[in-house]
Scaffold this active site. Sequence first.
Site, short mmCIF file in Angstrom:
data_model
loop_
_atom_site.label_atom_id
_atom_site.label_comp_id
_atom_site.label_asym_id
_atom_site.label_seq_id
_atom_site.Cartn_x
_atom_site.Cartn_y
_atom_site.Cartn_z
N ASP A 20 -2.26 -1.33 -2.68
CA ASP A 20 -1.52 -0.26 -1.80
C ASP A 20 -0.06 -0.40 -1.85
O ASP A 20 0.49 -1.62 -1.80
CB ASP A 20 -2.05 -0.29 -0.29
CG ASP A 20 -1.89 1.19 0.38
OD1 ASP A 20 -1.58 2.08 -0.14
OD2 ASP A 20 -1.84 1.14 1.71
N ASN A 22 2.12 1.86 -3.78
CA ASN A 22 2.95 2.34 -4.96
C ASN A 22 3.77 3.47 -4.75
O ASN A 22 5.02 3.48 -5.06
CB ASN A 22 1.84 2.89 -6.06
CG ASN A 22 1.06 1.55 -6.62
OD1 ASN A 22 1.29 0.48 -6.36
ND2 ASN A 22 -0.06 2.02 -7.40
N ARG A 24 5.17 4.56 -1.49
CA ARG A 24 6.40 4.10 -0.75
C ARG A 24 7.21 3.34 -1.79
O ARG A 24 8.41 3.27 -1.47
CB ARG A 24 5.76 3.35 0.32
CG ARG A 24 5.29 4.13 1.51
CD ARG A 24 4.46 3.31 2.58
NE ARG A 24 3.31 3.00 1.99
CZ ARG A 24 2.38 2.15 2.48
NH1 ARG A 24 2.81 1.35 3.63
NH2 ARG A 24 1.24 1.68 1.76
N ARG A 33 6.51 9.56 -7.00
CA ARG A 33 5.27 8.63 -6.84
C ARG A 33 4.70 7.89 -7.97
O ARG A 33 4.27 6.80 -7.97
CB ARG A 33 4.25 9.35 -6.02
CG ARG A 33 4.67 9.55 -4.43
CD ARG A 33 3.53 10.40 -3.66
NE ARG A 33 2.22 9.42 -3.55
CZ ARG A 33 1.94 8.68 -2.75
NH1 ARG A 33 2.74 8.43 -1.91
NH2 ARG A 33 0.86 8.05 -2.83
N SER A 65 -10.11 5.75 -4.49
CA SER A 65 -11.10 5.86 -3.48
C SER A 65 -11.78 7.38 -3.68
O SER A 65 -11.18 8.24 -3.94
CB SER A 65 -10.57 5.77 -2.10
OG SER A 65 -9.73 6.57 -1.80
N GLU A 67 -11.77 9.21 -1.28
CA GLU A 67 -10.99 9.92 -0.61
C GLU A 67 -9.53 10.19 -1.40
O GLU A 67 -8.68 11.41 -0.93
CB GLU A 67 -10.42 9.03 0.89
CG GLU A 67 -11.35 9.08 1.82
CD GLU A 67 -12.48 8.08 1.31
OE1 GLU A 67 -12.33 7.32 0.45
OE2 GLU A 67 -13.66 8.11 2.24
N ASN A 68 -9.28 9.45 -2.31
CA ASN A 68 -8.00 9.76 -3.16
C ASN A 68 -8.07 11.04 -3.83
O ASN A 68 -7.12 11.77 -4.42
CB ASN A 68 -7.74 8.59 -4.07
CG ASN A 68 -6.98 7.56 -3.17
OD1 ASN A 68 -7.34 6.30 -3.54
ND2 ASN A 68 -6.50 7.72 -2.27
N TRP A 69 -9.39 11.78 -3.97
CA TRP A 69 -9.44 12.88 -4.80
C TRP A 69 -8.71 14.15 -3.81
O TRP A 69 -8.46 15.11 -4.38
CB TRP A 69 -10.88 13.43 -4.81
CG TRP A 69 -11.56 12.60 -5.79
CD1 TRP A 69 -12.61 11.77 -5.58
CD2 TRP A 69 -11.60 12.31 -7.15
NE1 TRP A 69 -13.27 11.19 -6.77
CE2 TRP A 69 -12.69 11.54 -7.79
CE3 TRP A 69 -10.72 13.26 -8.19
CZ2 TRP A 69 -12.53 11.29 -9.29
CZ3 TRP A 69 -11.05 12.94 -9.45
CH2 TRP A 69 -11.67 12.04 -10.01
N LEU A 195 -9.47 -1.17 6.27
CA LEU A 195 -10.24 -1.13 5.21
C LEU A 195 -10.31 -0.10 4.15
O LEU A 195 -10.85 -0.23 3.03
CB LEU A 195 -11.61 -1.93 5.55
CG LEU A 195 -11.84 -3.32 6.25
CD1 LEU A 195 -13.00 -3.41 6.46
CD2 LEU A 195 -11.11 -4.32 5.28
N GLU A 207 -12.39 -13.80 3.86
CA GLU A 207 -11.03 -13.98 4.59
C GLU A 207 -10.46 -13.02 4.21
O GLU A 207 -10.22 -12.39 3.04
CB GLU A 207 -10.58 -15.28 4.05
CG GLU A 207 -11.21 -16.49 4.43
CD GLU A 207 -11.28 -16.78 5.85
OE1 GLU A 207 -10.32 -16.57 6.64
OE2 GLU A 207 -12.54 -17.17 6.29
#
Length: 247
Positions: A20, A22, A24, A33, A65, A67-69, A195, A207
């Site tokens: 995660d 990229n 920003r 982006r 993900s 959700e990234n669609w 997550l 971990e």
Amino acid sequence: MQESQLEIDPVPAHVAIIMDGNGRWAQQRKRPRLFGHKAGVDSVRAVVETAREIGVKHLTLYAFSTENWHRPGFEVKGLMSLLKTYLQVELDNMKTNEIRLDCFGQKHRLPEDVHQVLDQVMAETIDCMGMRLNLALSYGSRTEIIAGVQEIARKCSAGVLDVRDIDEQLLSDNLYSADQPDPDLLIRTGGEHRLSNFLLWQLSYAEIYFTDTMWPDFRKSQFLEAIKAFGNRQRRFGRTGGQLESK
Ligand code: IPE
Ligand code: IPE
Ligand code: MG
């Protein structure tokens, strides 16, 4: 220093990474982006190479993900194009380094050309035994678990499985990660502490290592730092520290 001289003990067998930051990273540089996503591909190369070098056996990278669609079409297109190029360019490298590629996720939702290249790379690396590289693409953990549960329910109603046979192993066997161990270490770059629907079942005893470093800045030394931090954790699996020390 040569990697072989580095004190890395133990090396986690399975490392999962939420790559995660990229966007920003690019915005901080006043760039679009996609510039960050391109730089992120170089981090993927560096981390895959290092993981292979130090003896990680399974590496799972969250690349896109479900959700990234919902991101702008232009960004989704750019990401798919970067993915296709990455796979085409890296195929020979994967074969040389004995890296077997797999996809965790809804392959059928990927553009046809990406789907094809993915199938080709997966087929051509299927006998590679050095390391398993799993790309989570159009991946969502809840969808994965539901599909697994549906498959089990189908077998129960068809009479090939008894409800009493359902156990943790059986559900694990019906996920994308079926023949691979659960991750020992989860790394999330980019400063967020969540997550994001990633491997919810498989990460139950991993971990977790969070870092503020944005993914494009996460290269070999940052990865080795995370691996070393893992080496300093005591994994108790419910027992007491004393119990483990007296072993
Ligand atoms: C991760 O970086 C890459 C993908 C999710 C595809 P982001 O694009 O989420 O970067 P930020 O979080 O906006 O900085
Ligand atoms: C998670 O990153 C997905 C990937 C790294 C591919 P996101 O940036 O999409 O996560 P959220 O939505 O901010 O939690
Ligand atoms: Mg993000």
